[in-house]
Design a protein around this motif. Structure first.
Motif, mmCIF file in Angstrom:
data_model
loop_
_atom_site.group_PDB
_atom_site.id
_atom_site.type_symbol
_atom_site.label_atom_id
_atom_site.label_comp_id
_atom_site.label_asym_id
_atom_site.label_seq_id
_atom_site.Cartn_x
_atom_site.Cartn_y
_atom_site.Cartn_z
ATOM 1 N N UNK A 272 0.846 -1.188 0.000
ATOM 2 C CA UNK A 272 0.000 0.000 0.000
ATOM 3 C C UNK A 272 0.885 1.243 0.000
ATOM 4 N N UNK A 273 0.256 2.405 -0.030
ATOM 5 C CA UNK A 273 1.026 3.652 -0.007
ATOM 6 C C UNK A 273 1.580 3.960 1.388
ATOM 7 N N UNK A 274 1.350 3.060 2.339
ATOM 8 C CA UNK A 274 1.965 3.194 3.666
ATOM 9 C C UNK A 274 3.264 2.381 3.759
ATOM 10 N N UNK A 275 3.557 1.634 2.705
ATOM 11 C CA UNK A 275 4.767 0.807 2.681
ATOM 12 C C UNK A 275 5.885 1.498 1.918
ATOM 13 N N UNK A 276 7.104 1.044 2.180
ATOM 14 C CA UNK A 276 8.286 1.461 1.417
ATOM 15 C C UNK A 276 8.892 0.200 0.811
ATOM 16 N N UNK A 277 9.292 0.276 -0.444
ATOM 17 C CA UNK A 277 9.973 -0.839 -1.084
ATOM 18 C C UNK A 277 11.475 -0.563 -1.104
ATOM 19 N N UNK A 278 12.254 -1.573 -0.783
ATOM 20 C CA UNK A 278 13.708 -1.477 -0.771
ATOM 21 C C UNK A 278 14.279 -2.422 -1.821
ATOM 22 N N UNK A 295 2.710 4.870 -4.839
ATOM 23 C CA UNK A 295 1.610 5.820 -5.009
ATOM 24 C C UNK A 295 0.287 5.148 -4.646
ATOM 25 N N UNK A 296 -0.631 5.936 -4.080
ATOM 26 C CA UNK A 296 -1.936 5.415 -3.675
ATOM 27 C C UNK A 296 -2.682 4.837 -4.875
ATOM 28 N N UNK A 297 -3.342 3.682 -4.675
ATOM 29 C CA UNK A 297 -4.066 3.024 -5.759
ATOM 30 C C UNK A 297 -5.342 2.398 -5.208
ATOM 31 N N UNK A 298 -6.380 2.344 -6.073
ATOM 32 C CA UNK A 298 -7.650 1.724 -5.671
ATOM 33 C C UNK A 298 -7.633 0.213 -5.857
ATOM 34 N N UNK A 299 -6.583 -0.325 -6.472
ATOM 35 C CA UNK A 299 -6.507 -1.761 -6.704
ATOM 36 C C UNK A 299 -5.330 -2.370 -5.955
ATOM 37 N N UNK A 300 -5.410 -3.686 -5.760
ATOM 38 C CA UNK A 300 -4.326 -4.393 -5.094
ATOM 39 C C UNK A 300 -3.058 -4.328 -5.934
ATOM 40 N N UNK A 301 -1.910 -4.265 -5.276
ATOM 41 C CA UNK A 301 -0.610 -4.346 -5.937
ATOM 42 C C UNK A 301 0.284 -5.265 -5.113
ATOM 43 N N UNK A 318 6.721 8.080 10.098
ATOM 44 C CA UNK A 318 5.875 8.209 8.912
ATOM 45 C C UNK A 318 6.648 7.801 7.661
ATOM 46 N N UNK A 319 5.982 7.100 6.739
ATOM 47 C CA UNK A 319 6.664 6.548 5.564
ATOM 48 C C UNK A 319 7.451 7.567 4.751
ATOM 49 N N UNK A 320 6.870 8.735 4.517
ATOM 50 C CA UNK A 320 7.547 9.694 3.666
ATOM 51 C C UNK A 320 8.801 10.264 4.326
ATOM 52 N N UNK A 321 8.741 10.460 5.631
ATOM 53 C CA UNK A 321 9.944 10.899 6.343
ATOM 54 C C UNK A 321 11.026 9.828 6.234
ATOM 55 N N UNK A 322 10.641 8.574 6.480
ATOM 56 C CA UNK A 322 11.613 7.481 6.440
ATOM 57 C C UNK A 322 12.204 7.318 5.040
ATOM 58 N N UNK A 323 11.377 7.501 4.022
ATOM 59 C CA UNK A 323 11.846 7.424 2.634
ATOM 60 C C UNK A 323 12.943 8.450 2.369
#
Length: 406
Positions: A272-278, A295-301, A318-323
């Motif tokens: 989700x948009x609350x996750x970070x990918x490494x 990015x936020x999406x209405x469908x599963x990813x 918060x995710x964006x700070x950590x990013x």
């Protein structure tokens, strides 16, 4: 307009395989690597620079580049090559620049017949790039060999016509580059804002808490999935983020490859948009452990096996700070790179990622930073839309130029 094979007018010199242990903190001698070739054929030696001892300029003088040399990217990600075959003209600004591996230098055999700026434009033409893409199959990494690269056919009008075409495309390209530079300046300004608000993340002059990444997670780190070719579909499947999708900061749901898998697999690998990918592994040392937002999406990813999902505990960080923290160059050099393996495919594992030191300011301070980030995003979105329009106009000019109708 006549066509010739690139081998008829050019030769190719491969770069030298400098070791990571060769690099020094600062000097007047830099290594020209894949990452210095930017999208659109922009040369940027300041992008994540790597310095070599000044004595190397004499020791490896056969690999020394000069202003106007044409270099080309010879390696990329197999599933989504964006830089493969992209050429750029070197600008030294008075510094010593040495050609590194995975970058080749094109040597024009007869400058009275070929203009190097024209050659740069014709090699950056979508038709030429498409030719190189056919080598993009199988495995994680693709390499253009000398014969593959020189085997492409290009249109070659008389020298005067080459210069006329190059001049027109240069002017059009300058508009694109200025817009791209404005977008990059926004990113630099945001990085400066981060430092202003939180201080230098390595010396930590504001005295924020320093903790291991593992203590900030809502759930354990997990690597992504591998699915065989037969599970991939053109439509109706679940969008899957691949490593090639994470190298530009934020993953967008559009145009992702899709797979047809079970609900259990979707649940396990959902992001989700609350996750970070490494990036768990990378062709370049710089790309390993690179962080990316979703990015936020209405469908599963879901995400693939070359990536690690990082789910922050939103009560703590918060995710964006950590990013932004994880992608800070000083943070990477001090707290992340020591955990990255040094090999042909560089990488980081979950155990070492958990050990990464993270600066932890109060949530209210993080939220204030994200408010500023949102304003930058809006301006960046406008600039990106303008750049997209300029890209389309430039492609139209390219098509006319190399069809003989410009």
């Amino acid at each position: 307009m006549i066509k010739v094979k690139l081998s008829e007018i050019c030769d190719l010199q491969n770069g030298y395989a400098f070791k990571s242990s060769d690099y020094v903190e600062n000097s007047n001698t830099l290594s020209c690597r894949m990452s210095n070739i930017r999208l659109g054929g922009i040369f940027d030696i300041e992008y994540n620079p790597r310095f070599l001892p000044d004595s190397f300029a004499d020791q490896y003088k056969g690999f020394l580049l000069k202003d106007g040399d044409l270099v080309i990217a010879m390696t990329d990600l197999a599933n989504d090559p964006k830089l493969l075959g992209v050429p750029t003209l070197v600008q030294t600004d008075g510094r010593n620049i040495l050609l590194n591996q995975r970058v080749g230098k094109l040597i024009i055999k007869d400058s009275s017949k070929v203009d190097n700026k024209y050659l740069q434009h014709v090699l950056n033409d979508p038709k030429t790039r498409e030719y190189y893409r056919k080598f993009a199959s199988g495995g994680l990494q693709i390499n253009l060999g000398k014969s593959d690269l020189l085997n492409v056919e290009i249109p070659l009008p008389p020298l005067a016509e080459q210069r006329r075409i190059a001049s027109i495309l240069d002017q059009a390209d300058e508009l694109r580059q200025k817009r791209q530079q404005a977008i990059e300046k926004l990113d630099q300004l945001l990085q400066a804002t981060f430092i202003d608000m939180f201080g230098d993340p390595v010396s930590n002059p504001k005295g924020w808490d320093l903790v291991n990444l593992e203590s900030l997670l809502a759930k354990k780190l997990i690597s992504g999935a591998y699915f065989p070719k037969e599970t991939y579909v053109n439509s109706g499947g679940v969008p899957m983020v691949h490593m090639g999708d994470v190298f530009y900061g934020v993953v967008k749901p559009d145009n992702l490859k899709q797979v047809n898998i079970s609900n259990e697999e979707i649940k396990k690998y959902k992001i989700t948009n609350k996750d970070i990918l490494i990036a768990r592994r990378s062709l370049t040392y710089d790309g390993a452990a690179k962080a990316c937002l979703v990015e936020c999406s209405n469908q599963d990813m879901i995400f693939e096996s070359s990536l690690i999902r990082l789910s922050p505990n939103l009560v703590k960080i918060l995710p964006e700070f950590l990013y932004h923290y994880l992608n800070n160059n000083d943070v990477r050099n001090k707290f992340i790179i020591p955990y990255i393996t040094k090999s042909t495919i560089s990488g980081i594992n979950q155990a070492n990622l958990n050990k990464v030191t993270v600066l932890l300011p109060p949530l209210a301070k993080q939220e204030k930073f994200i408010e500023i980030c949102d304003k930058f995003k809006q301006l960046g979105k406008t600039l990106t839309q303008d750049l997209s329009k300029l890209d389309e106009l430039f492609k139209s000019l390219q098509n006319q130029a190399f069809n003989g109708t410009l």
